[in-house]
Design an enzyme around this catalytic site. Structure first.
Site, PDB file in Angstrom:
ATOM      1  N   GLY A 178      -2.055  -0.136   4.661  1.00  0.00           N
ATOM      2  CA  GLY A 178      -2.750  -0.569   3.279  1.00  0.00           C
ATOM      3  C   GLY A 178      -2.909  -2.039   3.484  1.00  0.00           C
TER       4      GLY A 178
ATOM      5  N   GLY B 209      -1.086  -6.966  -0.651  1.00  0.00           N
ATOM      6  CA  GLY B 209      -1.097  -6.607  -2.135  1.00  0.00           C
ATOM      7  C   GLY B 209      -1.085  -5.103  -2.277  1.00  0.00           C
TER       8      GLY B 209
ATOM      9  N   GLY C  70       1.046  -2.976  -2.248  1.00  0.00           N
ATOM     10  CA  GLY C  70       2.314  -2.251  -2.792  1.00  0.00           C
ATOM     11  C   GLY C  70       3.279  -1.961  -1.751  1.00  0.00           C
ATOM     12  N   LYS C  71       3.152  -2.201  -0.297  1.00  0.00           N
ATOM     13  CA  LYS C  71       3.805  -1.759   0.581  1.00  0.00           C
ATOM     14  C   LYS C  71       5.107  -2.273   0.498  1.00  0.00           C
ATOM     15  CE  LYS C  71       1.262  -3.387   3.922  1.00  0.00           C
ATOM     16  NZ  LYS C  71       0.241  -4.370   2.980  1.00  0.00           N
ATOM     17  N   SER C  72       5.375  -3.556   0.603  1.00  0.00           N
ATOM     18  CA  SER C  72       6.906  -4.226   0.356  1.00  0.00           C
ATOM     19  C   SER C  72       7.534  -3.717  -0.861  1.00  0.00           C
ATOM     20  CB  SER C  72       6.712  -5.743   0.295  1.00  0.00           C
ATOM     21  OG  SER C  72       6.210  -6.016   1.746  1.00  0.00           O
TER      22      SER C  72
ATOM     23  N   GLU D 198       6.843  -4.322   8.149  1.00  0.00           N
ATOM     24  CA  GLU D 198       5.984  -5.023   9.074  1.00  0.00           C
ATOM     25  C   GLU D 198       6.977  -5.735  10.449  1.00  0.00           C
ATOM     26  OE1 GLU D 198       2.501  -6.875   7.733  1.00  0.00           O
ATOM     27  OE2 GLU D 198       2.656  -6.131   5.786  1.00  0.00           O
TER      28      GLU D 198
HETATM   29  N1  LIG Z   1       8.736 -10.472  -7.087  1.00  0.00           N
HETATM   30  C1  LIG Z   1       7.458  -9.939  -7.567  1.00  0.00           C
HETATM   31  N2  LIG Z   1       7.110 -10.136  -8.990  1.00  0.00           N
HETATM   32  C2  LIG Z   1       5.997 -10.095  -9.371  1.00  0.00           C
HETATM   33  N3  LIG Z   1       5.084  -9.420  -8.939  1.00  0.00           N
HETATM   34  C3  LIG Z   1       4.930  -9.236  -7.471  1.00  0.00           C
HETATM   35  C4  LIG Z   1       6.216  -9.344  -6.706  1.00  0.00           C
HETATM   36  N4  LIG Z   1       6.311  -8.984  -5.565  1.00  0.00           N
HETATM   37  C5  LIG Z   1       5.192  -8.373  -5.536  1.00  0.00           C
HETATM   38  N5  LIG Z   1       4.270  -8.542  -6.516  1.00  0.00           N
HETATM   39  C6  LIG Z   1       3.069  -7.972  -6.747  1.00  0.00           C
HETATM   40  O1  LIG Z   1       3.015  -6.579  -6.616  1.00  0.00           O
HETATM   41  C7  LIG Z   1       1.857  -6.154  -5.781  1.00  0.00           C
HETATM   42  C8  LIG Z   1       2.261  -5.711  -4.718  1.00  0.00           C
HETATM   43  O2  LIG Z   1       2.888  -6.583  -3.890  1.00  0.00           O
HETATM   44  P1  LIG Z   1       3.404  -6.254  -2.399  1.00  0.00           P
HETATM   45  O3  LIG Z   1       4.347  -4.962  -2.536  1.00  0.00           O
HETATM   46  O4  LIG Z   1       4.079  -7.333  -1.858  1.00  0.00           O
HETATM   47  O5  LIG Z   1       2.154  -5.525  -1.465  1.00  0.00           O
HETATM   48  P2  LIG Z   1       2.077  -5.752   0.165  1.00  0.00           P
HETATM   49  O6  LIG Z   1       3.293  -5.556   0.849  1.00  0.00           O
HETATM   50  O7  LIG Z   1       1.150  -4.321   0.341  1.00  0.00           O
HETATM   51  O8  LIG Z   1       1.121  -6.980   0.502  1.00  0.00           O
HETATM   52  C9  LIG Z   1       0.946  -7.471  -5.768  1.00  0.00           C
HETATM   53  O9  LIG Z   1       0.004  -7.431  -6.639  1.00  0.00           O
HETATM   54  C10 LIG Z   1       1.837  -8.436  -5.790  1.00  0.00           C
HETATM   55  O10 LIG Z   1       1.245  -9.754  -6.328  1.00  0.00           O
HETATM   56 MG   LIG Z   2       4.334  -6.873   2.210  1.00  0.00          MG
END
Ligand SMILES: Nc1ncnc2c1ncn2[C@@H]1O[C@H](COP(=O)(O)OP(=O)(O)O)[C@@H](O)[C@H]1O
Ligand SMILES: [Mg+2]
Length: 266
Positions: free
Chosen positions: A36, A39, A41-43, A169
């Site tokens: 994906g 942003g 939601g993967k992490s 990743e």
């Molecule tokens: N600690 C956090 N506090 C608030 N929002 C977060 C936090 N971590 C991620 N987000 C938000 O959650 C969404 C998904 O983020 P993330 O899971 O990091 O996506 P990905 O790993 O796919 O890039 C994004 O909109 C990001 O801004």
């Molecule tokens: Mg990530």
């Protein structure tokens, strides 16, 4: 074994859910890839399966997450040590800062579990060898290159022999040789019955390792299936992540390695 059912999550500061009604399962010996865009939601999903979200982050969660048949809602993080391993997106964040050498860093988690000294040394040496880190075993973790730190982060988790492994990743900073080492290590894990959730933004080299693929877009699973099924999905163009998905899926798997019946992230 990972089972996620109807799971939604919003960060304390979030204006919209980072994950919306996510459903999937990953069986032992199965490698499920999550792709994906940024942003998507993967992490967050990696955190959910390894118990840090929402236990450490706070926020609002709905639905159930079960790992090895235990509901994470009622399981303290300490109860998952040695069972679920998370390799974080930034390997620098995974270095304990409490140990002076690569070898000690890899041993750190085992020390905390009270593994006998001889067994600990043998397990650490095996992991150093598997990941090509033997030559730098006496160096400080902070003196390593980004790619070596990534391998160290993977080694620190591998040495614990978790039954569920989540990698966020893990190859982003690795060259072809490093990628091959990680791929081999993942293959061995699968043979040993480990359940693997592998998050990749671009994972051309690891394409043939995945049994199933989940496509995440703005917090929702928009497709799941074998790499071939996801590629054939007519909605591919609609997903924000379609470019990385296409690149990922177009990497040709080795002959005879396509479609493995009996393993699904449903
Ligand atoms: N600690 C956090 N506090 C608030 N929002 C977060 C936090 N971590 C991620 N987000 C938000 O959650 C969404 C998904 O983020 P993330 O899971 O990091 O996506 P990905 O790993 O796919 O890039 C994004 O909109 C990001 O801004
Ligand atoms: Mg990530």
């Amino acid at each position: 074994m990972i089972e996620v059912k109807g799971f939604s999550f919003t960060y304390p500061t979030g204006s919209r859910p980072a994950l919306s009604d996510v459903d999937f399962e990953v069986a032992p010996r199965e490698l499920c890839a999550v792709v994906g865009g940024g942003g998507a939601g993967k992490s967050t999903l990696a955190g959910v399966v390894s118990g840090t979200v929402p236990h450490l982050t706070g926020g609002t969660a709905r639905g159930t997450v079960r790992v090895n048949c235990r509901d994470l809602d009622d399981t303290p993080l300490s109860g998952l040590v040695g069972e679920v391993g998370l390799v974080m997106q930034n390997p620098f964040n995974q270095i304990s800062g409490a140990r002076f050498s690569v070898r000690e860093e890899i041993a750190f988690g085992l020390e905390n579990l009270g593994v006998p000294r001889d067994e600990m040394a043998a397990r650490v040496d095996l992991v150093l060898d598997d990941l090509g880190l033997t030559g730098v075993r006496d160096r400080s973790p902070y003196e390593l290159s980004g790619g070596q730190q990534q391998l160290l982060a993977i080694g620190s988790v591998l040495v614990m022999r978790p039954t569920v492994m989540v990698l966020d990743e893990p190859t982003s900073q690795l060259d072809a040789a490093g990628n091959a080492l990680v791929f081999e290590a993942l293959g061995t894990l699968k043979e040993q019955g480990v359940t693997v959730l592998l998050i990749e933004h671009r994972m051309e080299r690891l394409a043939h390792a995945a049994d199933r693929v989940l496509v995440l877009d703005r917090g929702a699973i928009v497709a799941k299936g074998t790499p071939g099924e996801v590629l054939a999905d007519e909605r591919l163009e609609e997903w924000g992540s379609h470019r990385c998905v296409t690149r990922w899926l177009l990497a040709a798997p080795p002959a005879g390695d396509s479609g493995r019946p009996g393993s699904r992230c449903r």
